[in-house]
Design a protein around this motif. Structure first.
Motif, short mmCIF file in Angstrom:
data_model
loop_
_atom_site.label_atom_id
_atom_site.label_comp_id
_atom_site.label_asym_id
_atom_site.label_seq_id
_atom_site.Cartn_x
_atom_site.Cartn_y
_atom_site.Cartn_z
N GLN A 1 -0.57 -9.47 -36.66
CA GLN A 1 -0.92 -10.82 -37.13
C GLN A 1 -0.56 -10.83 -38.61
OE1 GLN A 1 -1.91 -13.91 -36.18
NE2 GLN A 1 -1.89 -14.40 -38.35
N GLN B 1 0.34 -13.65 -40.76
CA GLN B 1 -0.09 -14.71 -41.66
C GLN B 1 -1.48 -14.37 -42.21
OE1 GLN B 1 -0.70 -18.66 -40.01
NE2 GLN B 1 -0.05 -19.66 -41.90
N PRO B 2 -1.80 -14.62 -43.49
CA PRO B 2 -0.87 -15.14 -44.46
C PRO B 2 -0.07 -14.08 -45.24
CG PRO B 2 -3.13 -15.21 -45.29
CD PRO B 2 -3.21 -14.63 -43.92
N TYR C 1 -7.55 -15.05 -33.87
CA TYR C 1 -7.36 -16.50 -33.97
C TYR C 1 -7.28 -17.14 -32.59
CZ TYR C 1 -6.61 -15.75 -38.87
OH TYR C 1 -6.81 -15.40 -40.17
N GLY C 2 -7.34 -18.46 -32.59
CA GLY C 2 -7.17 -19.20 -31.36
C GLY C 2 -5.71 -19.16 -30.92
N GLY C 3 -4.85 -19.36 -31.90
CA GLY C 3 -3.43 -19.32 -31.64
C GLY C 3 -2.68 -19.03 -32.92
N GLU D 1 1.36 -19.50 -34.43
CA GLU D 1 2.61 -20.19 -34.11
C GLU D 1 3.86 -19.33 -34.28
OE1 GLU D 1 0.54 -20.65 -36.68
OE2 GLU D 1 1.53 -21.37 -38.49
N HIS E 1 -1.22 -27.62 -30.70
CA HIS E 1 -1.24 -27.32 -32.13
C HIS E 1 -0.14 -26.30 -32.50
CE1 HIS E 1 -3.26 -26.66 -36.07
NE2 HIS E 1 -2.76 -25.44 -35.92
N GLU E 2 -0.11 -25.19 -31.79
CA GLU E 2 0.88 -24.16 -32.13
C GLU E 2 2.30 -24.66 -31.87
OE1 GLU E 2 -0.57 -22.17 -33.84
OE2 GLU E 2 -2.60 -22.30 -33.02
N HIS F 1 3.49 -26.76 -34.71
CA HIS F 1 3.95 -25.98 -35.87
C HIS F 1 5.47 -25.72 -35.81
CE1 HIS F 1 0.59 -24.88 -38.41
NE2 HIS F 1 -0.13 -24.36 -37.42
N PHE G 1 -1.35 -24.67 -48.40
CA PHE G 1 -1.53 -24.37 -46.97
C PHE G 1 -1.82 -25.64 -46.15
CE2 PHE G 1 -4.65 -22.49 -43.72
CZ PHE G 1 -3.66 -22.00 -42.89
N GLU H 1 -1.11 -26.97 -42.15
CA GLU H 1 -2.15 -27.20 -41.15
C GLU H 1 -2.54 -28.68 -41.00
OE1 GLU H 1 -2.73 -25.09 -38.98
OE2 GLU H 1 -2.04 -23.24 -39.92
N TYR I 1 -10.47 -18.99 -45.95
CA TYR I 1 -9.97 -19.69 -44.77
C TYR I 1 -11.07 -20.62 -44.24
CZ TYR I 1 -8.21 -20.41 -40.02
OH TYR I 1 -7.76 -20.96 -38.85
N TYR J 1 -7.19 -28.02 -42.63
CA TYR J 1 -6.91 -28.60 -41.32
C TYR J 1 -7.40 -30.04 -41.22
CZ TYR J 1 -6.11 -23.86 -39.50
OH TYR J 1 -5.62 -22.60 -39.27
N ARG K 1 -12.35 -13.53 -31.62
CA ARG K 1 -11.88 -14.71 -32.32
C ARG K 1 -12.88 -15.11 -33.40
NH1 ARG K 1 -10.47 -20.54 -29.51
NH2 ARG K 1 -9.82 -21.60 -31.42
#
Ligand code: BES
Ligand code: ZN
Length: 594
Positions: free
Chosen positions: A127, A129-130, A259-261, A263, A287-288, A291, A306, A310, A370, A375, A544
């Motif tokens: 993973q 990001q960021p 995370y949930g998702g 991208e 959502h993803e 992106h 950011f 988002e 975060y 968002y 998550r």
């Protein structure tokens, strides 16, 4: 040195990476990746060239395997990691670094077999990001820098490797008992979009451009849950223009995915908590997928911007949902989003700079701040722009925005110049500067109402005076209505209320994690001890952050549950992803310092 990104040592005046060749030898036994990283620069350079690294062991730096390049690792910084300074001989355009990852890699999650659905093989995923790509390979780890790449992943026989890139083949590996999986990412991407996973992974085609990847144990369920994603792409293309990433594949992750998702281009990573069995959580896929335009094509220049990634993406997600399910459904999602924004605003406090859209990030770890603000406050601003000029005009502006800035990374200020040029006066009419540079949510924020929403809110407010929704009403609620209802009950309810709700509607048994966790957090805040076994199940299974944070927070808010929280965390902390662990540790710390 001139630093252009508050989270990167990269100095773009020294040179810019154009493409990368990666060879990753994946060693499950020692939990490390041994790498050969070939960097090709846009132009031949000379002298100091700085790269980001974190927790990497550097073995050698050479010009394409020939001449040695002098190098030096700087001091360790908690946010930046360590600067790798190379002294390039005149005319250097290609360099090769041999290095390996260590236990401190913040991007990598190495799972034991017991943490996977199959329980047979270990699993590895990233993973980035960021700012975690630097903990896999040295790079200019700033979204301002885009590169294409090729990669070879060497894995033990019996494992499958996937990347967020086009697969170009599989061959025998360099040693007996190994296989090499080959990939190519032809489009230029920022480092945070590099991604890989290795494990017992299988796949099934859902259409000629959509494939689902998952452990064999969950593949069928996943194929059903996401069966309609191809038509979602069609809808999105109708609004935002052609999909340029060729394929849209999805990988269902193990439960520890924080995370949930995510991208990752061509291969969205998804939490298995989306497998609700009723397709009710596909908004995360919307959502993803969104992106692919807002984020992966037009990217934030730094984490200070950011919200550009988002905010536009949440707006795009809800446009896709509206086209598929109707305006009422999208409004319910916007209302849930507004509730979560209000909670975040309260958490930060009204003078906090993290309630601005443009956030000052010097000296700040982006993972620590975060929140829902970029968002949901970002969504509200984009929606306000849309409402102000009208959908028809706004959609044309968005199409031109994507066209103008595709494969670029932009600052908020560049976006403002663009908007002002496209629709003179729009910034003043919407008070855009206040939205962006000031705290909180301005009064001209769009509001969302619908008959269903109002009904659920009324019933929520009536609960305190003893009114329960009846089966005939609540039995027909969508998951979104349930979530809104539970949110409308407030911080806590009576123990009797908890008992009756759970008996009547079996909330603790919900297969929809959004409902389940909203309910469990409410029950815990209300002191309803009976749910603790279920809370333990969730906390020991799911990684998550969106679910761990509210549950631990609710537990820590009640003194009698703190030992329980401490015990579960102690048991789990080595198995949570570093990011989730750090976030939960922060919650424990803030309780101690009260
Ligand atoms: N790109 C984010 C996830 C992310 C953000 C990872 C910042 C690391 C740093 C992803 O697109 C996202 O927003 N996921 C949400 C989904 C939701 C808003 C539908 C999530 O994981 O909850
Ligand atoms: Zn996102």
């Amino acid at each position: 040195m001139s630093r252009q990104d508050p989270h990167s040592y990269a100095d773009l005046e020294q040179g810019i990476i154009e493409s990368i060749g990666l060879k990753f030898d994946i060693d499950f036994e020692n939990r490390k990746i041994l790498s050969v990283v070939k960097l090709h620069l846009k132009e031949a350079g000379e002298g100091a060239f700085d790269l980001d690294t974190r927790a990497l062991k550097i073995h050698s730096c050479t010009t394409g395997g020939e001449e040695n390049i002098p190098w030096e690792l700087g001091e360790e910084d908690a946010i930046f990691g360590r600067r790798l300074r190379l002294e390039l001989p005149a005319g250097t355009q290609d360099l090769e670094i041999i290095c390996e990852t260590t236990d401190g890699s913040t991007a990598l999650d190495w799972l034991e077999p017991a943490q996977t659905a199959g329980g047979r093989l270990p699993y590895l995923y990233s993973q980035c990001q960021p700012h975690h790509a630097r903990s896999i390979f040295p790079c200019q780890d700033s979204p301002r820098v885009r590169f294409g790449y090729t990669a070879e992943l060497i894995v033990p026989e019996g494992f499958t490797a996937v990347m967020a890139a086009a697969p170009t083949g599989v061959k025998d590996g360099p040693r007996p008992g190994t296989r090499s999986f080959l990939f190519e990412m032809p489009q230029p991407i920022p480092s945070y979009l590099t991604a890989l996973a290795v494990g017992d992974i299988d796949s099934r085609d859902l259409s000629d451009r959509v494939r689902i990847w998952a452990e064999p144990e969950v593949l069928e369920q996943a194929a059903w849950e996401f069966a309609e994603v191809d038509s979602m792409i069609g809808v999105a293309e109708g609004i935002f223009g052609p999909y340029v990433w060729d394929r849209y594949d999805m990988l269902v992750m193990p439960f520890s995915f924080p995370y949930g998702g995510m991208e990752n281009p061509r291969l969205t990573f998804l939490t298995p908590t989306l497998l609700a069995g009723d397709r009710s959580l596909v908004n995360v896929v919307a959502h993803e997928l969104a992106h692919s335009w807002t984020g992966n094509l037009v990217t934030n220049a730094t984490m200070e911007d950011f919200w550009i990634n988002e905010g536009f993406t949440v707006w795009a997600e809800r446009r896709i949902l509206e086209a598929l399910e109707g305006p009422e459904y999208a409004a319910l999602h916007a209302a849930i989003g507004r509730n979560s924004l209000n909670e975040a605003l309260e958490r930060f406090g009204k003078d906090s700079p993290y309630t601005r859209l443009k956030t000052p990030m010097e000296g700040v770890d982006p993972d620590e701040v975060y929140s829902e603000v970029p968002y949901e406050k970002g969504f509200l601003l984009v929606r306000l722009l849309e409402e102000t000029v009208g959908r028809e005009v706004w959609d044309q502006v968005v199409a031109r925005y994507i066209e103008r800035f595709r494969f670029q990374s932009i600052t908020t200020e560049e976006l403002l110049v663009f908007l002002d040029e496209q629709i003179p006066g729009i910034l003043r009419r919407t008070a855009a500067h206040r939205w962006i540079y000031e705290e909180g949510v301005p009064e001209n924020a769009p509001e969302f109402t619908s008959p269903r929403l109002e009904r659920v809110r009324e019933l929520g407010a009536a609960f305190a005076s003893g009114r329960m929704p009846d089966q005939a009403t609540a039995g027909g609620w969508s998951p979104e209505e349930w979530q809104l209802y539970l949110q409308a009950l407030g911080q806590s309810i009576s123990l009797e209320g908890c008992r009756r709700l759970d008996e009547e509607f079996r909330l603790s048994e919900s297969g929809n994690y959004e409902i389940l966790v909203t309910w469990l957090a409410l029950a815990v805040r209300s002191g309803f001890e009976e749910v603790l076994p279920r809370v333990r199940q969730v906390l020991t299974k799911v990684g998550r952050g969106k679910f761990l944070r509210p549950l631990y927070q609710a537990l820590l808010g009640r003194e009698e549950f703190r030992p329980f929280a401490a015990e579960v965390f102690e048991e789990m902390k080595e198995r949570y992803h570093t990011l989730a662990r750090v976030a939960v540790e922060g919650l424990f710390r803030s309780v101690k310092s009260e």
